[in-house]
Design a protein around this motif. Structure first.
Motif, PDB file in Angstrom:
ATOM      1  N   PHE A 295      40.117  88.085  46.535  1.00  0.00           N
ATOM      2  CA  PHE A 295      38.758  88.067  45.985  1.00  0.00           C
ATOM      3  C   PHE A 295      38.813  88.194  44.461  1.00  0.00           C
ATOM      4  O   PHE A 295      38.116  87.466  43.729  1.00  0.00           O
ATOM      5  CB  PHE A 295      37.936  89.199  46.587  1.00  0.00           C
ATOM      6  CG  PHE A 295      36.616  89.445  45.899  1.00  0.00           C
ATOM      7  CD1 PHE A 295      35.556  88.571  46.076  1.00  0.00           C
ATOM      8  CD2 PHE A 295      36.448  90.539  45.065  1.00  0.00           C
ATOM      9  CE1 PHE A 295      34.343  88.786  45.424  1.00  0.00           C
ATOM     10  CE2 PHE A 295      35.243  90.764  44.420  1.00  0.00           C
ATOM     11  CZ  PHE A 295      34.186  89.884  44.597  1.00  0.00           C
ATOM     12  N   LEU A 296      39.649  89.109  43.964  1.00  0.00           N
ATOM     13  CA  LEU A 296      39.804  89.247  42.519  1.00  0.00           C
ATOM     14  C   LEU A 296      40.380  87.970  41.913  1.00  0.00           C
ATOM     15  O   LEU A 296      39.988  87.561  40.810  1.00  0.00           O
ATOM     16  CB  LEU A 296      40.698  90.441  42.193  1.00  0.00           C
ATOM     17  CG  LEU A 296      40.141  91.818  42.523  1.00  0.00           C
ATOM     18  CD1 LEU A 296      41.120  92.908  42.087  1.00  0.00           C
ATOM     19  CD2 LEU A 296      38.787  92.041  41.864  1.00  0.00           C
ATOM     20  N   ASN A 297      41.306  87.342  42.619  1.00  0.00           N
ATOM     21  CA  ASN A 297      41.847  86.066  42.134  1.00  0.00           C
ATOM     22  C   ASN A 297      40.735  85.036  41.960  1.00  0.00           C
ATOM     23  O   ASN A 297      40.684  84.310  40.953  1.00  0.00           O
ATOM     24  CB  ASN A 297      42.885  85.513  43.118  1.00  0.00           C
ATOM     25  CG  ASN A 297      44.140  86.358  43.192  1.00  0.00           C
ATOM     26  OD1 ASN A 297      44.393  87.194  42.326  1.00  0.00           O
ATOM     27  ND2 ASN A 297      44.924  86.149  44.242  1.00  0.00           N
ATOM     28  N   GLU A 298      39.852  84.960  42.953  1.00  0.00           N
ATOM     29  CA  GLU A 298      38.755  83.996  42.890  1.00  0.00           C
ATOM     30  C   GLU A 298      37.842  84.257  41.704  1.00  0.00           C
ATOM     31  O   GLU A 298      37.252  83.333  41.138  1.00  0.00           O
ATOM     32  CB  GLU A 298      37.948  84.040  44.202  1.00  0.00           C
ATOM     33  CG  GLU A 298      38.676  83.520  45.419  1.00  0.00           C
ATOM     34  CD  GLU A 298      38.932  82.027  45.341  1.00  0.00           C
ATOM     35  OE1 GLU A 298      38.111  81.313  44.717  1.00  0.00           O
ATOM     36  OE2 GLU A 298      39.960  81.566  45.870  1.00  0.00           O
ATOM     37  N   ARG A 299      37.719  85.526  41.322  1.00  0.00           N
ATOM     38  CA  ARG A 299      36.863  85.893  40.202  1.00  0.00           C
ATOM     39  C   ARG A 299      37.617  85.880  38.875  1.00  0.00           C
ATOM     40  O   ARG A 299      37.041  86.153  37.826  1.00  0.00           O
ATOM     41  CB  ARG A 299      36.254  87.294  40.424  1.00  0.00           C
ATOM     42  CG  ARG A 299      35.399  87.416  41.668  1.00  0.00           C
ATOM     43  CD  ARG A 299      34.184  86.496  41.611  1.00  0.00           C
ATOM     44  NE  ARG A 299      33.426  86.692  40.395  1.00  0.00           N
ATOM     45  CZ  ARG A 299      33.105  85.718  39.537  1.00  0.00           C
ATOM     46  NH1 ARG A 299      33.483  84.467  39.777  1.00  0.00           N
ATOM     47  NH2 ARG A 299      32.421  85.984  38.452  1.00  0.00           N
ATOM     48  N   GLY A 300      38.909  85.583  38.896  1.00  0.00           N
ATOM     49  CA  GLY A 300      39.691  85.536  37.672  1.00  0.00           C
ATOM     50  C   GLY A 300      39.926  86.900  37.053  1.00  0.00           C
ATOM     51  O   GLY A 300      40.065  87.026  35.830  1.00  0.00           O
ATOM     52  N   ILE A 301      40.003  87.944  37.888  1.00  0.00           N
ATOM     53  CA  ILE A 301      40.178  89.320  37.413  1.00  0.00           C
ATOM     54  C   ILE A 301      41.610  89.761  37.672  1.00  0.00           C
ATOM     55  O   ILE A 301      42.067  89.769  38.826  1.00  0.00           O
ATOM     56  CB  ILE A 301      39.183  90.266  38.115  1.00  0.00           C
ATOM     57  CG1 ILE A 301      37.745  89.879  37.749  1.00  0.00           C
ATOM     58  CG2 ILE A 301      39.463  91.718  37.747  1.00  0.00           C
ATOM     59  CD1 ILE A 301      36.683  90.619  38.538  1.00  0.00           C
ATOM     60  N   GLU A 302      42.322  90.125  36.618  1.00  0.00           N
ATOM     61  CA  GLU A 302      43.721  90.534  36.746  1.00  0.00           C
ATOM     62  C   GLU A 302      43.860  91.986  37.168  1.00  0.00           C
ATOM     63  O   GLU A 302      44.705  92.320  38.004  1.00  0.00           O
ATOM     64  CB  GLU A 302      44.454  90.306  35.418  1.00  0.00           C
ATOM     65  CG  GLU A 302      44.642  88.849  35.049  1.00  0.00           C
ATOM     66  CD  GLU A 302      45.533  88.115  36.037  1.00  0.00           C
ATOM     67  OE1 GLU A 302      46.492  88.743  36.554  1.00  0.00           O
ATOM     68  OE2 GLU A 302      45.275  86.930  36.311  1.00  0.00           O
ATOM     69  N   ARG A 303      43.054  92.880  36.585  1.00  0.00           N
ATOM     70  CA  ARG A 303      43.158  94.316  36.849  1.00  0.00           C
ATOM     71  C   ARG A 303      41.768  94.906  37.008  1.00  0.00           C
ATOM     72  O   ARG A 303      40.798  94.419  36.412  1.00  0.00           O
ATOM     73  CB  ARG A 303      43.869  95.046  35.699  1.00  0.00           C
ATOM     74  CG  ARG A 303      45.329  94.703  35.529  1.00  0.00           C
ATOM     75  CD  ARG A 303      45.918  95.433  34.338  1.00  0.00           C
ATOM     76  NE  ARG A 303      45.871  96.886  34.504  1.00  0.00           N
ATOM     77  CZ  ARG A 303      46.832  97.604  35.085  1.00  0.00           C
ATOM     78  NH1 ARG A 303      47.912  97.008  35.567  1.00  0.00           N
ATOM     79  NH2 ARG A 303      46.738  98.923  35.180  1.00  0.00           N
TER      80      ARG A 303
END
Length: 292
Positions: free
Chosen positions: A100-108
């Motif tokens: 889900f974080l990958n889909e939102r472009g969030i690394e940390r």
């Protein structure tokens, strides 16, 4: 709902000041809420508990939306999100959270969980330590204290009488949607999960929050005993008068706690909530960053 488990075409009245959005994780439609903040704001993801959606986390999440890039997803199989064909266990949900974080472009991100959300965070930290800044574990459930199922049902029955009455309108539709087969399968996975082992492995600043009226949690002395066995930057705080769903029932106190923890400030009562529930430390690791 179509063959992919999609619910995204069902019109609903927005239930939050956060924007309501959809994405796809592993072919499953995932519903989430998101704040609109400057792009450099630190990310904070709120992870819901057993059988529920992220809706009951909104009172706390909304209080923090101006300071953090706030996201509140319904994990696959929960709430308005679609279901995985064979159901998901705790590790599966942790991997889904990462994607889900990958889909939102969030690394940390900092992860804030309640109940089942806490084991999901612990598993996320186990597999993706480079992607989690801090952990906030609110009423962490699972393990031997909640076994067998009849004991957990009894604990939930006691807790329901201690939660605000408006919680019923939020929780009951979520539980009905989740269903009995999913409940039995997820309960088994949750209570067999090695939460203590994973907690002892953590090497990031971690805030543990419990309520003194929570029947699903061991008493404060046991929580302090476990915290004393860690060497992993654990701060444990108790909120008087709170039961299990602290993110819903005591959002002001919890948001104040999270702000203080994130800024490495001393833990004191919220000056903006005079006469409300008192909160106080029951453990602070010597390895925590110094308060300022």
């Amino acid at each position: 709902m179509d063959s992919s488990g999609s619910r995204r075409r069902v019109p609903r009245r927005p239930a939050s000041s956060l924007a309501e959005r959809w994405t796809t994780v592993d072919g499953i439609d995932v519903f989430y809420r998101e704040s609109v903040v400057p792009p450099d704001a630190p990310a904070m993801v709120h992870v819901h508990g057993f059988g529920l959606s992220g809706r009951y986390l909104l009172p706390t999440a909304e209080r923090l939306q101006d300071e953090f890039h706030t996201l509140v997803p319904d994990l696959p199989g929960f709430g308005r999100s679609g279901k995985a064909p064979n159901g998901l266990d705790v590790p599966d949900l942790a991997h889904a959270a990462a994607r889900f974080l990958n889909e939102r472009g969030i690394e940390r991100a900092t992860l804030v969980g309640n109940s089942m959300g806490c084991p999901v965070i612990l598993e996320f930290a186990h597999h993706y330590p480079e992607r989690i800044d801090r952990a906030v574990l609110v009423s962490p459930a699972g393990g031997a204290y909640n076994r067998p199922l009849r004991r957990a049902v009894g604990q939930l029955s006691v807790d329901s009488a201690r939660e605000p009455t408006r919680m019923v309108g939020v929780a009951v539709p979520d539980y009905l949607r989740f269903g009995v087969p999913s409940t039995v399968r997820m309960f088994r996975a949750l209570t067999q999960y090695p939460s203590l082992q994973r907690l002892l492995e953590l090497r990031i600043p971690t805030l543990v929050v419990i309520g003194d009226r929570d029947p699903l949690m061991p008493h404060a002395a046991r929580v302090q005993e476990v915290a004393n066995a860690t060497d992993n930057h654990v701060l444990a705080v108790q909120i008087e008068g709170a039961a299990h769903a602290i993110n819903f029932s005591h959002s002001g106190e919890l948001a104040h706690l999270i702000r203080s923890f994130m800024a490495d400030r001393p833990i004191v009562d919220d000056p903006d909530s005079p006469g409300h529930a008192r909160l106080y430390e029951i453990h602070r690791s010597a390895n925590l960053p110094p308060v300022v």
